[in-house]
Scaffold this active site. Structure first.
Site, PDB file in Angstrom:
ATOM      1  N   CYS A  42       0.783  -1.251   0.000  1.00 55.91           N
ATOM      2  CA  CYS A  42       0.000   0.000   0.000  1.00 55.91           C
ATOM      3  C   CYS A  42       0.804   1.285   0.000  1.00 55.91           C
ATOM      4  CB  CYS A  42      -0.935   0.026   1.202  1.00 55.91           C
ATOM      5  SG  CYS A  42      -1.990  -1.425   1.296  1.00 55.91           S
ATOM      6  N   HIS A 101      -1.534   6.410   2.268  1.00 55.20           N
ATOM      7  CA  HIS A 101      -1.533   5.438   3.355  1.00 55.20           C
ATOM      8  C   HIS A 101      -1.368   6.227   4.650  1.00 55.20           C
ATOM      9  CE1 HIS A 101      -1.182   1.319   4.830  1.00 55.20           C
ATOM     10  NE2 HIS A 101      -0.449   1.850   5.776  1.00 55.20           N
TER      11      HIS A 101
END
Length: 522
Positions: free
Chosen positions: A50, A104
């Site tokens: 991510c 993120h």
């Protein structure tokens, strides 16, 4: 003047969608978007995890330039003060808004999702997000667990909702505000599902009877897969339901029936996501902005569903790096849309029958690092310049390149007629390539192989994907000075797509690959 941008990014979504030819999935709303869009069938993330992927495509720089291979550094401090895509739109007069998981969260975006650099107002995070990993999954014994496979009764959830439902509601609220104040906007909406845990409203299971769910076509670990390339899916092993199966580390296969349940829940989570997308796009219609808003739909990376005996992301295989990517540009991917026209009527996956073919499907190999220059060009902004070889001190530049020239898909057919170049090198250089990479702490799978911290990285797998092959070299890496030593190759992989589309038969050791090696160094 100038188009708005609705940028939708999904966590861990591989292209299991009707518009990508998946026969099982029910994704009518995403398919409807595709039917008005140019759809890229060979789009790849730069690292299949991510934070590194998101920072890469939001800055338009590759992981070796952001220096983020894990979750624990903020690029502006540790690499360079790079402008981001939303920041560039903001500096060009757009109101920039973030809903859900776009950056993120945490250190890698300065605990603020890069606010105030990237966003006009503080980013929205759904309040239900904090319960994601709690024990909210009811087991057969009636007790609550923190499971991987987690269909739920939404009414029983804390707050009576789920994060993605809240994100859709907030995004719709913002669209209504933007309609009244008439400013150009860049609205980024980040959805969590199908990221694990596979927690979604239980009614979506009805769409996927277990008897219709097959195993992966290649659920075994390939014989010639170098051990450094394997990801041991540590994160799913920590879930209560997987832990109870007591499978051996690192290769022990999950029982077949449980593999089917994971695949069933992944599909169900995709249909739950599709409903959210349907509601969001229907709201774009309702506020009368479908005629002047560019819509981009993509994911940060894919997710293995048992292929090669692997689960989760954390690898260089197509199943982990390939993502859906589509662009809806009114008047360009569709004929001009009249003000107030309904482009995206909501479609119910429980009753909708029949798919819609993509407006244009491009087979060109493209990379997420190209999103920034592509969106700048589509919005009529000046396209950021290409980065010089070393760009740590350059605030605004991009290591991707705009892919707008691929949008006229009908021209692809013509190009294919020009095969057979007299000059191999020239042809070769024009070939479109996607680069991905993945770090490892050791040559054999261990507890931190999936997500090594920077200081523990010893090997970097650099991977090159073209329409014909995927070539990967795993080389010595020094985390202290961020350098890869291509003279010290630990292992290699070569898969030819025509004969081995699933990447099961590594022919690296029985092929002369100096040609590929030169190309990856170039």
């Amino acid at each position: 003047d100038g188009m708005n941008v609705l940028f939708i990014v999904v966590d861990d979504l591989r292209p299991v969608l009707g518009c990508y030819g998946d026969k099982l999935v029910k994704s009518p709303n995403i398919d409807q978007l595709a039917s008005q869009s140019v759809v890229f069938s060979n789009a790849y993330a730069q690292q299949a995890v991510c934070a590194p992927s998101r920072v890469s495509f939001l800055t338009g720089r590759r992981p070796d330039t952001t220096r983020l291979y894990d979750f624990y550094s903020y690029w502006r401090v540790h690499a360079g003060n790079y402008s981001t895509m939303p920041q560039y739109f903001k500096e060009n007069g757009y109101v920039t808004l973030s809903v859900g998981k776009v950056f993120h969260p945490g250190v890698s975006s300065n605990y603020s999702d890069d606010y105030p650099y990237s966003w006009s107002i503080p980013p929205f995070h759904p309040s239900a997000e904090k319960y994601e990993n709690d024990k909210t999954c009811r087991g057969k014994d009636g007790k609550l667990y923190a499971n991987l496979v987690c269909p739920v009764d939404v009414r029983e959830m804390p707050g009576g909702t789920l994060p993605d439902i809240q994100s859709t509601e907030e995004a719709i609220r913002l669209l209504n505000i933007m309609k009244t104040n008439r400013q150009k906007f860049f609205l980024a909406v980040g959805y969590h599902k199908p990221h694990i845990p596979l927690r979604y409203p239980q009614e979506f299971l009805k769409l996927y009877p277990l008897e219709n769910i097959t195993l992966a076509p290649d659920p075994w670990v390939p014989k010639k897969l170098p051990s450094v390339a394997y990801n041991p899916w540590t994160d799913i092993r920590q879930r209560d339901d997987v832990e109870a199966l007591n499978v051996s580390f690192p290769y022990g296969p999950l029982p077949d029936d449980f593999q089917r349940q994971i695949r069933q829940s992944y599909y169900a989570a995709v249909s739950y996501l599709d409903v959210q997308i349907g509601l969001l796009l229907n709201a774009l219609d309702n506020v009368g902005l479908s005629n002047n808003t560019i819509v981009v739909f993509t994911a940060d990376h894919g997710w293995s569903l048992g292929e090669h005996g692997e689960w989760a992301k954390y690898s260089n295989f197509d199943v982990a790096t390939r993502v859906p990517l589509m662009f809806y540009v009114p008047g360009m991917t569709t004929s001009p849309v009249s003000q107030g026209a309904r482009v995206f009527p909501y479609l119910d996956p429980f009753s909708h029958i029949g798919g819609s073919a993509p407006q244009g499907q491009s087979k060109k190999v493209v990379e997420l690092v190209s999103l920034f220059p592509t969106l700048a060009e589509l919005a009529g902004l000046q396209v950021p310049p290409a980065c010089p070889e070393t760009s740590f001190g350059v605030v605004l530049c991009t290591e991707g390149s705009s892919i707008v020239h691929y949008f006229n898909v009908s021209e692809e057919k013509v190009e294919e007629g020009k095969e057979g170049c007299d000059d191999t090198d020239r042809c070769f250089n024009e070939e479109s390539v996607a680069f991905s990479q993945y770090p490892r702490p050791a040559d054999t799978p261990q507890w931190n192989s999936d997500k090594p911290k920077l200081k523990d990285i010893r090997i970097m797998g650099y991977s090159m994907r073209t329409i014909d092959y995927r070539y990967t070299v795993w080389v010595q890496f020094d985390p202290n000075n961020f350098t890869a030593d291509f003279e010290d190759v630990h292992a290699g992989e070569l898969y030819m797509m025509e004969t081995d589309p699933n990447q099961d038969y590594n022919i690296y050791n029985n092929t002369s690959h100096s040609w590929f090696f030169k190309k990856i160094l170039g």
